[in-house]
Design an enzyme around this catalytic site. Sequence first.
Site, short mmCIF file in Angstrom:
data_model
loop_
_atom_site.label_atom_id
_atom_site.label_comp_id
_atom_site.label_asym_id
_atom_site.label_seq_id
_atom_site.Cartn_x
_atom_site.Cartn_y
_atom_site.Cartn_z
N ASN A 141 42.44 33.25 26.86
CA ASN A 141 42.27 32.06 27.70
C ASN A 141 40.80 31.65 27.62
O ASN A 141 39.94 32.25 28.25
CB ASN A 141 42.67 32.41 29.15
CG ASN A 141 42.37 31.30 30.12
OD1 ASN A 141 42.10 30.16 29.72
ND2 ASN A 141 42.41 31.61 31.41
N TRP A 142 40.54 30.62 26.85
CA TRP A 142 39.14 30.22 26.62
C TRP A 142 38.55 29.47 27.81
O TRP A 142 37.36 29.22 27.84
CB TRP A 142 39.04 29.34 25.37
CG TRP A 142 39.38 30.01 24.09
CD1 TRP A 142 39.83 31.29 23.91
CD2 TRP A 142 39.28 29.45 22.77
NE1 TRP A 142 40.02 31.56 22.58
CE2 TRP A 142 39.70 30.44 21.86
CE3 TRP A 142 38.90 28.20 22.29
CZ2 TRP A 142 39.74 30.21 20.48
CZ3 TRP A 142 38.94 27.96 20.92
CH2 TRP A 142 39.35 28.97 20.02
N LYS A 143 39.41 29.05 28.73
CA LYS A 143 38.94 28.23 29.87
C LYS A 143 38.20 27.00 29.33
O LYS A 143 38.58 26.48 28.29
CB LYS A 143 38.11 29.08 30.83
CG LYS A 143 38.83 30.39 31.17
CD LYS A 143 38.24 31.16 32.30
CE LYS A 143 39.09 32.42 32.52
NZ LYS A 143 38.68 33.18 33.70
N HIS A 152 47.28 29.48 36.88
CA HIS A 152 46.10 30.33 36.84
C HIS A 152 45.35 30.27 38.18
O HIS A 152 45.32 29.22 38.82
CB HIS A 152 45.18 29.89 35.69
CG HIS A 152 44.08 30.87 35.44
ND1 HIS A 152 42.94 30.88 36.20
CD2 HIS A 152 43.96 31.88 34.55
CE1 HIS A 152 42.16 31.87 35.76
NE2 HIS A 152 42.76 32.49 34.76
N GLU A 181 42.33 30.02 38.88
CA GLU A 181 41.29 28.97 38.97
C GLU A 181 41.93 27.61 39.26
O GLU A 181 41.35 26.78 39.96
CB GLU A 181 40.45 28.96 37.68
CG GLU A 181 39.52 30.18 37.63
CD GLU A 181 39.19 30.67 36.25
OE1 GLU A 181 39.41 29.95 35.26
OE2 GLU A 181 38.69 31.82 36.15
N GLU A 214 47.25 38.80 37.39
CA GLU A 214 45.80 38.67 37.36
C GLU A 214 45.25 38.77 38.78
O GLU A 214 45.19 37.75 39.49
CB GLU A 214 45.41 37.31 36.76
CG GLU A 214 45.86 37.13 35.33
CD GLU A 214 44.95 36.17 34.56
OE1 GLU A 214 44.46 36.56 33.51
OE2 GLU A 214 44.72 35.06 35.06
N GLY A 261 36.82 37.60 35.80
CA GLY A 261 35.44 37.20 35.54
C GLY A 261 34.41 38.00 36.34
O GLY A 261 33.25 37.63 36.40
N SER A 271 39.13 40.77 33.60
CA SER A 271 38.08 41.61 33.02
C SER A 271 38.61 42.61 32.00
O SER A 271 38.14 43.75 31.94
CB SER A 271 37.27 42.30 34.12
OG SER A 271 36.61 41.34 34.94
N GLY A 326 40.17 36.53 29.29
CA GLY A 326 39.28 35.38 29.47
C GLY A 326 38.01 35.58 28.69
O GLY A 326 37.96 35.43 27.47
N GLY A 327 36.95 35.95 29.39
CA GLY A 327 35.62 36.03 28.80
C GLY A 327 35.56 36.78 27.47
O GLY A 327 34.94 36.31 26.51
P1 PGA Z 1 38.48 37.34 32.48
O1 PGA Z 1 39.53 36.18 32.78
O2 PGA Z 1 39.04 38.17 31.35
O3 PGA Z 1 37.22 36.63 32.09
O4 PGA Z 1 38.35 38.14 33.73
C1 PGA Z 1 40.91 36.39 32.72
C2 PGA Z 1 41.63 35.11 33.04
O5 PGA Z 1 41.15 34.35 33.89
O6 PGA Z 1 42.69 34.79 32.46
#
Ligand code: PGA
Length: 254
Positions: A10-12, A95, A97, A163, A169, A209, A230-231
């Site tokens: 997930n590149w956001k 998600h 966010e 999640e 994050g 994470s 994500g990251g």
């Molecule tokens: P993260 O994000 O790996 O940066 O914690 C995961 C996500 O939001 O899908």
Amino acid sequence: MTRRPLIAGNWKMHGDCAWTQGYLEQLLPRVEANGPEVVVCPPFTALAAAAVIVVGSPVALGAQNCHWEEKGAFTGEVSAAMLAELGASWVIVGHSERRQYFGETDETAVRRAAAAQRARLGAILCVGETLAQRQAGETLKVLEQQTRELGLLDPAHLAIAYEPVWAIGTGHTATPAQAQEAHAFLRKRAREHFGEDAAQRLRILYGGSVKPDNAAELLAEEDVDGALVGGASLDVEGFSAIIRAAAGRMSSAR
Ligand code: PGA
């Protein structure tokens, strides 16, 4: 039951077209057709550039959101059919966010997932508790609530991503035991909605994470069938290492 692991990046809101091209050119040679299923989810604006590169490769494309209607007066929204036209085969919905900043609810997340499935996309439905909810001992209650409408979806074109909001994050990953407890509960919910066979086939991903150095221990858990990263997915080396950890799970298949 051995489920093929699914690793989704997930590149956001990261990655313009040029960056996407460079990233995928490095990623593709590292992905094997008979390994874990690999999905990258760039921003909408990079999907077309990504599609040209991944076509014919084992890497699938996903988007990060879609609207529940096929078309209409919904300024700023994108429909699932539009994503399918660009070459996406998955879409992330619900998600945290989106829930935190854009008013997503359990109900709208499921509506988006259903729309994705109508457009023949797989839906990655995100669920998970906040820190306050975990500290209040409400984790399973929250997951129960978030999966109340699961029965509206087609389990054959679905993955659930657990999640925990406090792990996204933050560098605070759930322990393998915490992840397994939540995943086993989500599989029980899937069983209630879809029956035993479909629940056994359903992939339940962990997200929050995930890094190269914790992926293997999370993926070793019975009901952890992949990761939503994500990251760490923004780094080709790191993402490839997480894919390798999932491949290791396949070779030690239980
Ligand atoms: P993260 O994000 O790996 O940066 O914690 C995961 C996500 O939001 O899908």
